[in-house]
Scaffold this motif. Sequence first.
Motif, short mmCIF file in Angstrom:
data_model
loop_
_atom_site.label_atom_id
_atom_site.label_comp_id
_atom_site.label_asym_id
_atom_site.label_seq_id
_atom_site.Cartn_x
_atom_site.Cartn_y
_atom_site.Cartn_z
N MET A 1 6.26 3.51 -10.09
CA MET A 1 6.64 4.22 -8.87
C MET A 1 5.55 5.18 -8.42
SD MET A 1 9.50 2.90 -7.97
CE MET A 1 8.90 1.37 -8.69
N ASN A 2 4.84 5.77 -9.37
CA ASN A 2 3.72 6.65 -9.00
C ASN A 2 2.60 5.86 -8.34
OD1 ASN A 2 5.02 8.92 -9.98
ND2 ASN A 2 4.00 8.87 -11.97
N ASP A 3 2.33 4.67 -8.88
CA ASP A 3 1.32 3.80 -8.27
C ASP A 3 1.75 3.38 -6.87
OD1 ASP A 3 -0.23 3.95 -10.54
OD2 ASP A 3 0.37 2.00 -11.33
N LEU A 4 3.03 3.09 -6.74
CA LEU A 4 3.56 2.67 -5.44
C LEU A 4 3.44 3.80 -4.43
CD1 LEU A 4 5.00 0.50 -3.79
CD2 LEU A 4 7.18 1.41 -4.62
N GLN A 5 3.81 5.01 -4.82
CA GLN A 5 3.69 6.16 -3.92
C GLN A 5 2.25 6.35 -3.46
OE1 GLN A 5 6.01 9.89 -4.94
NE2 GLN A 5 6.33 8.74 -6.82
N SER A 6 1.32 6.23 -4.38
CA SER A 6 -0.10 6.41 -4.05
C SER A 6 -0.56 5.37 -3.03
CB SER A 6 -0.94 6.31 -5.32
OG SER A 6 -2.31 6.44 -5.03
N ALA A 7 -0.14 4.11 -3.23
CA ALA A 7 -0.53 3.04 -2.32
C ALA A 7 0.05 3.27 -0.93
CB ALA A 7 -0.08 1.69 -2.87
N LEU A 8 1.31 3.65 -0.86
CA LEU A 8 1.96 3.87 0.43
C LEU A 8 1.40 5.10 1.13
CD1 LEU A 8 5.65 3.09 -0.61
CD2 LEU A 8 4.08 1.62 0.67
N GLN A 9 0.98 6.10 0.36
CA GLN A 9 0.39 7.29 0.96
C GLN A 9 -0.93 6.96 1.67
OE1 GLN A 9 2.08 10.36 1.00
NE2 GLN A 9 0.57 10.60 2.63
N LYS A 10 -1.68 6.01 1.12
CA LYS A 10 -2.92 5.58 1.77
C LYS A 10 -2.62 4.99 3.15
CE LYS A 10 -5.34 4.55 -2.56
NZ LYS A 10 -5.90 3.47 -3.42
N VAL A 11 -1.55 4.22 3.22
CA VAL A 11 -1.16 3.63 4.51
C VAL A 11 -0.72 4.73 5.47
CG1 VAL A 11 0.47 2.07 5.65
CG2 VAL A 11 -0.47 1.47 3.41
N ILE A 12 0.07 5.67 4.98
CA ILE A 12 0.56 6.76 5.83
C ILE A 12 -0.60 7.62 6.32
CG2 ILE A 12 1.94 8.88 5.83
CD1 ILE A 12 3.79 7.44 3.79
#
Length: 261
Positions: free
Chosen positions: A226-237
């Motif tokens: 989930m931490n990896d997922l948050q990091s990836a989505l933050q790049k998009v945001i």
Amino acid sequence: MPKLIDDPSSDEVMALLTQRQWVDWRALRLESEDSPAYRRAINELAVRLSDIVDRALAVDRPVLTGIADENDEPGFIEIMAAAEEAMPRWASTAASLNVATLEFGSHMSWAAEEIQRSDAAGKAFSGRLAVYRKLRERLEKPVENISAIGSRYAAELVEIDPAIIQLIRTVADGGLDEETSNSASDFFDSIKGLCEATAEAMGGVEVFRDGAKGAAQMSKELRPLMNDLQSALQKVIDGQTIIEEWGRRIDETRGKGEIQG
């Protein structure tokens, strides 16, 4: 570097560095890359760099002679061609993110159904923990895929950004013939449509990111993923800032009457 703070004059190199622009980031050493303080500092640095580039471009450059044609800067047509070629690749990456999130969602739906069955069987939290362990295995590849897409999404935006900004500057400078001006206007319309579409989509991405944060708090079994997922989505945001800047500059150019909307 303590010498930058304590006594830079005692070292020739340090003395030279103090004459340049620098920021003390020592307080950020222990901050997470996802923390508000760290992201705010990165944003401030990006704004400073952008201002520096704008000032550098505003300086009159000396006319150089005897330079081979291959060293000439690209013209308006080359810039538009490069942007038109790069945009579909980025759009494809954005579409692949949607597909990847749907796959992720299907696994989460499976987990919700399994938890319901486990609760109905009276297994309570031990049953939920067993489901989370299975979910972790099912999510490894989808999260890895989303992480790769998020990095590619951000990298392609950074690649496209200079071409779009230079395109807008070229239009703002004026002097385009009617046909080229119409082409630029059509391209700007597509960019504005992109701004609106991505702005609408970001709401869903933020909900997705917040859901990952909640899942990370629920169980340590899912936390690394989930931490990896948050990091990836933050790049998009974070990339939305670039897209919104395109829209702002286009509106500013059209507001000056350089090109019609």
